[in-house]
Design a protein around this motif. Structure first.
Motif, mmCIF file in Angstrom:
data_model
loop_
_atom_site.group_PDB
_atom_site.id
_atom_site.type_symbol
_atom_site.label_atom_id
_atom_site.label_comp_id
_atom_site.label_asym_id
_atom_site.label_seq_id
_atom_site.Cartn_x
_atom_site.Cartn_y
_atom_site.Cartn_z
ATOM 1 N N GLY A 141 48.538 10.326 -87.680
ATOM 2 C CA GLY A 141 47.936 11.304 -86.773
ATOM 3 C C GLY A 141 48.937 12.364 -86.350
ATOM 4 N N ASP A 142 50.170 11.935 -86.063
ATOM 5 C CA ASP A 142 51.211 12.902 -85.699
ATOM 6 C C ASP A 142 51.513 13.837 -86.865
ATOM 7 O OD1 ASP A 142 51.351 11.686 -83.211
ATOM 8 O OD2 ASP A 142 53.140 10.514 -83.689
ATOM 9 N N ILE A 143 51.522 13.295 -88.086
ATOM 10 C CA ILE A 143 51.735 14.114 -89.278
ATOM 11 C C ILE A 143 50.621 15.152 -89.390
ATOM 12 C CG2 ILE A 143 51.712 14.066 -91.816
ATOM 13 C CD1 ILE A 143 53.224 11.294 -91.522
ATOM 14 N N ALA A 144 49.384 14.730 -89.137
ATOM 15 C CA ALA A 144 48.252 15.661 -89.187
ATOM 16 C C ALA A 144 48.435 16.789 -88.173
ATOM 17 C CB ALA A 144 46.944 14.908 -88.935
ATOM 18 N N TRP A 145 48.929 16.453 -86.989
ATOM 19 C CA TRP A 145 49.140 17.480 -85.960
ATOM 20 C C TRP A 145 50.145 18.521 -86.456
ATOM 21 C CZ3 TRP A 145 52.605 20.101 -83.095
ATOM 22 C CH2 TRP A 145 52.132 20.789 -81.980
ATOM 23 N N TYR A 146 51.259 18.060 -86.989
ATOM 24 C CA TYR A 146 52.272 19.006 -87.462
ATOM 25 C C TYR A 146 51.792 19.797 -88.680
ATOM 26 C CZ TYR A 146 55.721 17.382 -84.129
ATOM 27 O OH TYR A 146 56.399 17.094 -82.961
ATOM 28 N N LEU A 147 50.962 19.204 -89.513
ATOM 29 C CA LEU A 147 50.377 19.934 -90.634
ATOM 30 C C LEU A 147 49.475 21.053 -90.107
ATOM 31 C CD1 LEU A 147 49.986 20.244 -93.679
ATOM 32 C CD2 LEU A 147 48.162 18.544 -93.516
ATOM 33 N N ALA A 148 48.674 20.737 -89.108
ATOM 34 C CA ALA A 148 47.828 21.756 -88.484
ATOM 35 C C ALA A 148 48.675 22.849 -87.848
ATOM 36 C CB ALA A 148 46.907 21.108 -87.442
ATOM 37 N N GLU A 149 49.796 22.471 -87.254
ATOM 38 C CA GLU A 149 50.685 23.463 -86.645
ATOM 39 C C GLU A 149 51.268 24.384 -87.712
ATOM 40 O OE1 GLU A 149 54.398 23.710 -83.511
ATOM 41 O OE2 GLU A 149 54.432 22.095 -84.997
ATOM 42 N N ALA A 150 51.669 23.825 -88.846
ATOM 43 C CA ALA A 150 52.223 24.643 -89.927
ATOM 44 C C ALA A 150 51.176 25.623 -90.446
ATOM 45 C CB ALA A 150 52.742 23.752 -91.060
ATOM 46 N N ALA A 151 49.955 25.144 -90.638
ATOM 47 C CA ALA A 151 48.880 26.030 -91.096
ATOM 48 C C ALA A 151 48.650 27.148 -90.087
ATOM 49 C CB ALA A 151 47.603 25.223 -91.317
ATOM 50 N N THR A 152 48.663 26.807 -88.818
ATOM 51 C CA THR A 152 48.480 27.799 -87.759
ATOM 52 C C THR A 152 49.602 28.821 -87.785
ATOM 53 O OG1 THR A 152 47.277 26.204 -86.403
ATOM 54 C CG2 THR A 152 48.272 28.092 -85.249
ATOM 55 N N ALA A 153 50.823 28.366 -87.973
ATOM 56 C CA ALA A 153 51.965 29.284 -88.025
ATOM 57 C C ALA A 153 51.832 30.270 -89.184
ATOM 58 C CB ALA A 153 53.278 28.504 -88.145
ATOM 59 N N LEU A 154 51.202 29.824 -90.259
ATOM 60 C CA LEU A 154 50.993 30.691 -91.424
ATOM 61 C C LEU A 154 49.721 31.526 -91.314
ATOM 62 C CD1 LEU A 154 51.989 28.168 -94.227
ATOM 63 C CD2 LEU A 154 53.347 30.088 -93.349
ATOM 64 N N GLY A 155 48.955 31.293 -90.243
ATOM 65 C CA GLY A 155 47.711 32.028 -90.049
ATOM 66 C C GLY A 155 46.616 31.608 -91.005
#
Length: 111
Positions: free
Chosen positions: A62-76
């Motif tokens: 779940g924590d990995i999923a959160w950081y993956l979502a954060e990376a996608a968000t950072a890339l727009g």
């Protein structure tokens, strides 16, 4: 819940004081850290005689999923677009499903 709904909900807990650059850096560092925590759980199970702590491992995923979502968000990018592109790449790479020979002999540009 859809993948993009997850991304939007998860990002309500993103530190708003971080710059776009810092969000990207935080996300990839977080992915590495959480992946390390996940492998540590598996290592203890495989090499040290521990029971596999499925609940804790699920939490790390779940924590990995959160950081993956954060990376996608950072890339727009919507997380769904990233996941869809990955499936398309896998379909090209393994059109009939996984094959060890295709894995060993794939094109360099199909990384």
């Amino acid at each position: 819940m859809t993948i993009n709904e997850y991304q939007n909900l998860a990002m309500t807990t993103l530190n708003p004081e971080l710059s776009e650059r810092d969000v990207l850096i935080n996300s990839v560092m977080g992915l590495c850290g959480e992946a390390g925590e996940a492998i540590d759980i598996v290592k203890k199970w495989m090499a040290q005689g521990h029971e596999l702590d499925r609940q804790r491992l699920a939490g790390e995923l779940g924590d990995i999923a959160w950081y993956l979502a954060e990376a996608a968000t950072a890339l727009g990018l919507p997380l769904e677009d990233i996941l869809r592109a990955n499936i398309e790449k896998l379909k090209r790479r393994y059109p009939q499903g996984f094959s060890a020979s295709r894995s060993l002999c794939r094109d360099a540009e199909d990384a």
